[in-house]
Motif scaffolding. Sequence first.
Motif, PDB file in Angstrom:
ATOM      1  N   GLU A 118     -92.903  19.703 -23.223  1.00 37.64           N
ATOM      2  CA  GLU A 118     -92.166  19.176 -24.363  1.00 37.64           C
ATOM      3  C   GLU A 118     -90.738  18.838 -23.980  1.00 37.64           C
ATOM      4  OE1 GLU A 118     -92.778  20.417 -28.178  1.00 37.64           O
ATOM      5  OE2 GLU A 118     -94.821  19.777 -27.703  1.00 37.64           O
ATOM      6  N   ARG A 119     -90.269  17.695 -24.467  1.00 37.01           N
ATOM      7  CA  ARG A 119     -88.870  17.302 -24.267  1.00 37.01           C
ATOM      8  C   ARG A 119     -88.432  17.448 -22.818  1.00 37.01           C
ATOM      9  NH1 ARG A 119     -89.243  19.315 -29.206  1.00 37.01           N
ATOM     10  NH2 ARG A 119     -89.244  21.428 -28.433  1.00 37.01           N
ATOM     11  N   LYS A 120     -89.265  16.956 -21.943  1.00 36.81           N
ATOM     12  CA  LYS A 120     -88.874  17.055 -20.536  1.00 36.81           C
ATOM     13  C   LYS A 120     -87.833  15.999 -20.233  1.00 36.81           C
ATOM     14  CE  LYS A 120     -91.873  15.616 -17.402  1.00 36.81           C
ATOM     15  NZ  LYS A 120     -93.141  15.619 -16.651  1.00 36.81           N
ATOM     16  N   ASN A 121     -86.992  16.291 -19.272  1.00 38.14           N
ATOM     17  CA  ASN A 121     -85.981  15.330 -18.845  1.00 38.14           C
ATOM     18  C   ASN A 121     -85.750  15.487 -17.350  1.00 38.14           C
ATOM     19  OD1 ASN A 121     -84.136  17.463 -18.383  1.00 38.14           O
ATOM     20  ND2 ASN A 121     -83.459  17.393 -20.526  1.00 38.14           N
ATOM     21  N   MET A 122     -84.795  14.772 -16.832  1.00 36.05           N
ATOM     22  CA  MET A 122     -84.580  14.830 -15.382  1.00 36.05           C
ATOM     23  C   MET A 122     -84.314  16.259 -14.896  1.00 36.05           C
ATOM     24  SD  MET A 122     -81.678  12.922 -13.096  1.00 36.05           S
ATOM     25  CE  MET A 122     -80.352  13.977 -13.641  1.00 36.05           C
ATOM     26  N   PHE A 123     -83.535  17.018 -15.687  1.00 34.90           N
ATOM     27  CA  PHE A 123     -83.170  18.362 -15.233  1.00 34.90           C
ATOM     28  C   PHE A 123     -84.373  19.306 -15.247  1.00 34.90           C
ATOM     29  CE2 PHE A 123     -79.139  16.556 -16.713  1.00 34.90           C
ATOM     30  CZ  PHE A 123     -78.350  16.754 -15.582  1.00 34.90           C
ATOM     31  N   THR A 124     -85.223  19.176 -16.268  1.00 38.04           N
ATOM     32  CA  THR A 124     -86.412  20.041 -16.272  1.00 38.04           C
ATOM     33  C   THR A 124     -87.334  19.637 -15.125  1.00 38.04           C
ATOM     34  OG1 THR A 124     -87.677  18.642 -17.792  1.00 38.04           O
ATOM     35  CG2 THR A 124     -86.279  20.321 -18.794  1.00 38.04           C
ATOM     36  N   GLY A 125     -87.374  18.344 -14.847  1.00 37.16           N
ATOM     37  CA  GLY A 125     -88.199  17.865 -13.727  1.00 37.16           C
ATOM     38  C   GLY A 125     -87.673  18.388 -12.397  1.00 37.16           C
ATOM     39  N   ILE A 126     -86.345  18.375 -12.247  1.00 39.64           N
ATOM     40  CA  ILE A 126     -85.745  18.907 -11.014  1.00 39.64           C
ATOM     41  C   ILE A 126     -86.084  20.386 -10.871  1.00 39.64           C
ATOM     42  CG2 ILE A 126     -83.526  19.535  -9.958  1.00 39.64           C
ATOM     43  CD1 ILE A 126     -82.420  16.835 -10.927  1.00 39.64           C
ATOM     44  N   SER A 127     -85.995  21.098 -11.975  1.00 33.16           N
ATOM     45  CA  SER A 127     -86.275  22.537 -11.871  1.00 33.16           C
ATOM     46  C   SER A 127     -87.755  22.793 -11.596  1.00 33.16           C
ATOM     47  CB  SER A 127     -85.792  23.265 -13.112  1.00 33.16           C
ATOM     48  OG  SER A 127     -86.817  23.336 -14.067  1.00 33.16           O
ATOM     49  N   ASP A 128     -88.650  22.016 -12.210  1.00 29.58           N
ATOM     50  CA  ASP A 128     -90.087  22.179 -11.921  1.00 29.58           C
ATOM     51  C   ASP A 128     -90.354  22.068 -10.420  1.00 29.58           C
ATOM     52  OD1 ASP A 128     -91.011  22.586 -14.487  1.00 29.58           O
ATOM     53  OD2 ASP A 128     -91.317  20.447 -14.895  1.00 29.58           O
ATOM     54  N   ALA A 129     -89.694  21.093  -9.802  1.00 28.21           N
ATOM     55  CA  ALA A 129     -90.007  20.813  -8.404  1.00 28.21           C
ATOM     56  C   ALA A 129     -89.182  21.637  -7.421  1.00 28.21           C
ATOM     57  CB  ALA A 129     -89.789  19.321  -8.133  1.00 28.21           C
ATOM     58  N   PHE A 130     -87.906  21.886  -7.764  1.00 22.82           N
ATOM     59  CA  PHE A 130     -86.986  22.375  -6.730  1.00 22.82           C
ATOM     60  C   PHE A 130     -86.343  23.731  -6.985  1.00 22.82           C
ATOM     61  CE2 PHE A 130     -86.475  17.584  -6.765  1.00 22.82           C
ATOM     62  CZ  PHE A 130     -87.324  17.357  -5.684  1.00 22.82           C
ATOM     63  N   PHE A 131     -86.902  24.529  -7.903  1.00 22.92           N
ATOM     64  CA  PHE A 131     -86.232  25.819  -8.125  1.00 22.92           C
ATOM     65  C   PHE A 131     -86.361  26.699  -6.886  1.00 22.92           C
ATOM     66  CE2 PHE A 131     -89.619  28.925  -8.922  1.00 22.92           C
ATOM     67  CZ  PHE A 131     -90.717  28.106  -9.163  1.00 22.92           C
ATOM     68  N   THR A 132     -85.288  27.463  -6.642  1.00 26.44           N
ATOM     69  CA  THR A 132     -85.274  28.311  -5.443  1.00 26.44           C
ATOM     70  C   THR A 132     -85.310  29.796  -5.787  1.00 26.44           C
ATOM     71  OG1 THR A 132     -82.868  28.331  -5.428  1.00 26.44           O
ATOM     72  CG2 THR A 132     -83.951  26.607  -4.134  1.00 26.44           C
ATOM     73  N   GLY A 133     -85.271  30.081  -7.094  1.00 26.02           N
ATOM     74  CA  GLY A 133     -85.305  31.488  -7.474  1.00 26.02           C
ATOM     75  C   GLY A 133     -85.094  31.619  -8.965  1.00 26.02           C
ATOM     76  N   GLY A 134     -84.902  32.872  -9.400  1.00 26.86           N
ATOM     77  CA  GLY A 134     -84.717  33.154 -10.824  1.00 26.86           C
ATOM     78  C   GLY A 134     -85.347  34.494 -11.116  1.00 26.86           C
ATOM     79  N   ILE A 135     -85.165  34.929 -12.367  1.00 26.27           N
ATOM     80  CA  ILE A 135     -85.784  36.219 -12.689  1.00 26.27           C
ATOM     81  C   ILE A 135     -87.148  35.971 -13.322  1.00 26.27           C
ATOM     82  CG2 ILE A 135     -83.613  37.488 -12.941  1.00 26.27           C
ATOM     83  CD1 ILE A 135     -84.016  37.291 -16.001  1.00 26.27           C
ATOM     84  N   HIS A 136     -88.091  36.756 -12.900  1.00 26.63           N
ATOM     85  CA  HIS A 136     -89.411  36.750 -13.529  1.00 26.63           C
ATOM     86  C   HIS A 136     -89.617  38.189 -13.973  1.00 26.63           C
ATOM     87  CE1 HIS A 136     -93.723  36.343 -14.150  1.00 26.63           C
ATOM     88  NE2 HIS A 136     -93.542  35.030 -14.099  1.00 26.63           N
ATOM     89  N   ILE A 137     -89.495  38.404 -15.274  1.00 21.60           N
ATOM     90  CA  ILE A 137     -89.415  39.786 -15.752  1.00 21.60           C
ATOM     91  C   ILE A 137     -90.344  40.028 -16.916  1.00 21.60           C
ATOM     92  CG2 ILE A 137     -87.933  41.287 -17.174  1.00 21.60           C
ATOM     93  CD1 ILE A 137     -85.731  40.971 -15.327  1.00 21.60           C
ATOM     94  N   GLN A 138     -90.976  41.166 -16.840  1.00 23.98           N
ATOM     95  CA  GLN A 138     -91.697  41.633 -18.000  1.00 23.98           C
ATOM     96  C   GLN A 138     -91.057  42.936 -18.470  1.00 23.98           C
ATOM     97  OE1 GLN A 138     -95.911  42.191 -17.483  1.00 23.98           O
ATOM     98  NE2 GLN A 138     -96.237  42.473 -19.679  1.00 23.98           N
TER      99      GLN A 138
END
Lengths: 414, 252
Positions: A118-138
Amino acid sequence: METTQQATASAFVESIKAQFPEQLKQSRGTLVGNASYLNFPTQREEDWKYTGISFLQKEKYNFSRFTETIDISAFRQDKNAALIVFVNGFFRSDLSSELPEGLQFSDSVNHEFPEIGERKNMFTGISDAFFTGGIHIQVKKSVEKPVEVLFLSAGGQSVSVVKNHIEISKSASARFRFLFRSADSSSYLTNSITTIHVSANAQFELDQLQFESPAATHYNRTDVTQHRDSKFSINTFSLDGKLIRNDLNIISEGENTETHMRGLYMVNGQQHVDNHTLMDHRVPNCYSNELYKGVMDGKATGVFNGKVFVRRDAQKINAFQSNANVLLSDDARINSKPELEIYADDVKCSHGSTTGQMDEEALFYLRARGIGEESAKKLLIRAYAGEVLDAISDESFRLYLEELIDSRFHWNNV
Amino acid sequence: MISIQNLHANIEGKEILRGINLEIKAGEVHAIMGPNGSGKSTLASVLAGREEYEVTEGKVIFNAKDLLELSPEDRAREGLFLAFQYPVEIPGVSNVNFLKTAVNEIRAYKGMQPVSAKEFLQMVKDRSALVELDSKLASRSVNEGFSGGEKKRNEIFQMAMLEPKFAILDETDSGLDIDALRIVANGVNKLKNKDNATLVITHYQRLLDYIVPDFVHVLYKGKIVKTGSKDLALELEEKGYDWIKAELGETV
C-alpha cells in the motif's frame, strides 16, 4: 518528458544500488532488479506537492560500516534503558546492551519481509531492496524498562536504510524510543521503515526523536496495525534536519482500540518538515486522537496532511484531529490539510487547523515583568510545545526533550 | 524617583500624549484621573515600553536613567512595574515558573544570586496571602481561567513578589466588586514604604478611598490640566468631568 523522468529516477536509485553491499544482494532476489523501475517522486504528485526532493539527485550516498570508535553516550538519553545501536544502518552489537527478558530481538537483516504494497513510493522501494539492518522484535510479555534504539549517522554521505518490525504479543506492553541522531553536521540520508503489530489487549508507546544533522534528509515510514482492545501511542519530535518526511499509517482492525498520534516539529533556516498521517478506522467502537504542533522560523516550510478514514460499517467512532502552527517569521510557511473521509453515520469526528504568530501580548507581559526577550520567547514556545510534551509518559525523556527544544532556536535572529 | 518631561506620544500617527509633565518622589502616591480617551492608559503603556507607541518629544528620567532608552525588561529590572488593565492569559506557563524566572532575571541584572527554592516558596506563600490569593492559583497557568478579580489580585501578587520601586496601577479597580477592591487596595497599601512610589490610574474616585493619594492629577486630551490634593478626586466625583471641560472654556 516521461522518459527523462524515468532516467533520472533510475540514476538516483542506480547510484544507491551500485553501492549496495554485494553479499546482501543475493538475499533480496528480484527486489534489487525491480528497484530500477522506482519513480523519483516529483511535486506534480499530490503526495509530494509541497515537498521537493529533487536536490537528492545530485547527492551520492554510500553504504558505510563506520568502524571508528564512537562515544555514543552523548546521543542516548536514558542510561537505565535497554539500548540497541545502529550506525549508518548497520547493527552494532558491541555498542548495544543486554535486552530485558520478554523481548526476542534479532537484526532484521536476517529476515525476509513482504514488499510494502500500500502507498509504496521510491523510499519504500529502496528499503525493500537495500535495507542493511533494523530491529526485528517480538515483545512476548510486558517490559517495564524503556527500549532505546539509537540510529546514528556518522562520517558523512552515508545512506542508512533500515527496516524495523515490532510485534507486541497479546496483552503485553512496552515503550520504545527511536533516536535518530548524527555524530557530525554532514549530509546523509536516513530511510527508515517500521511495521508494528499491536495484538489484542496489548499496549505500545513509540517516541521518535528526529534530531538529525542540519544537512541530513530523513524519510520515515511507520505502518501500524492495531487489534481489538489495544492501545497505541506515537509521539514524533522533528527537531533538526534539512528535510524530514514522515508517513504514518495506522489501521484499526479490531474493536475498542485507542490510538494517540502526536507530533511536534520545530524548524528554522531553509529546513522543511512534512507529516503525512492516515488513521484508518475499519471497525466500530474505536477512539483516535491526533495532535500535531509546529513552530516555524526563518524561511522554513512545512506540510501537515492528516487523513482520518472511517469505513462504512465502522460506527461509534470517536476521532479527533488537530494541527496548530506558530510562524515566527514572515518567510516561514506551512501547508496544512486536515481531511476527514467518513462513510459511517453514527460517529463523532472533528478536525481543525490553526496557524498564527507568537502572542505579542503575552510576550510583552512577560518582558514587563523583567524577563528578557529571549527567555520570554523560550517560555512561550515551551508552553506551546507542552501540550505535546505532556503526552510523554517518561518524565526524564520529557525533560531531555525540553532541553533540546530550548537549545534548538537561536532567538537573537528573530 | 521619576520625572516625566514634556512627553508626547503617538499611536498610528495620532497624537495621544501632548506634553505631560509629572514629578513623583519616593514615598508618594499619585493618582491620575480623566475621562475615557484622555490618554491615561497610553501613559502607562509608554512608561512600560509598549512598542506600538512612538514617543515624538520629551523624556522620562527614572533612577537617573533615560527610561525611554530601555527595553521593557530593563525597565522592570530597574524597578518599574505596571499592573495591567487587562492581564494576559498565558496557557502552559505556570504562575510560579513565570515568577521565578522574573525574580531571577531581575536578581541577575542586579548582580545577585538566584533565589533558593525554599526562599522562593516562602515568598510565594507570604505574598499570595497579602492579596488573599489562593495558593493553588499560584501553580496554575498565568491568569488562565482566572476570574476578573483573581486576575487583578494576581497583578498585585506579582507586584509583591517583584518589589518594584515605582508601580503603575492601570485601572486596577475596573471590574472589581467592593470586596475585591478592598483586598487589592489593602495589598497595595501594605507594599507601600518610604522608598517606593505608586501611580494610580483610575476613572473613578472609589479606589482612592482605599489607596489615598498625595496628589491627584486630571488628564484631559493628553495633558495634565489640573493638579490638587485628594479632595480634587471627590470634587470630580461630585461634579463630573464636564466641570473640568467647562473650566477649560470648552462647550460641553
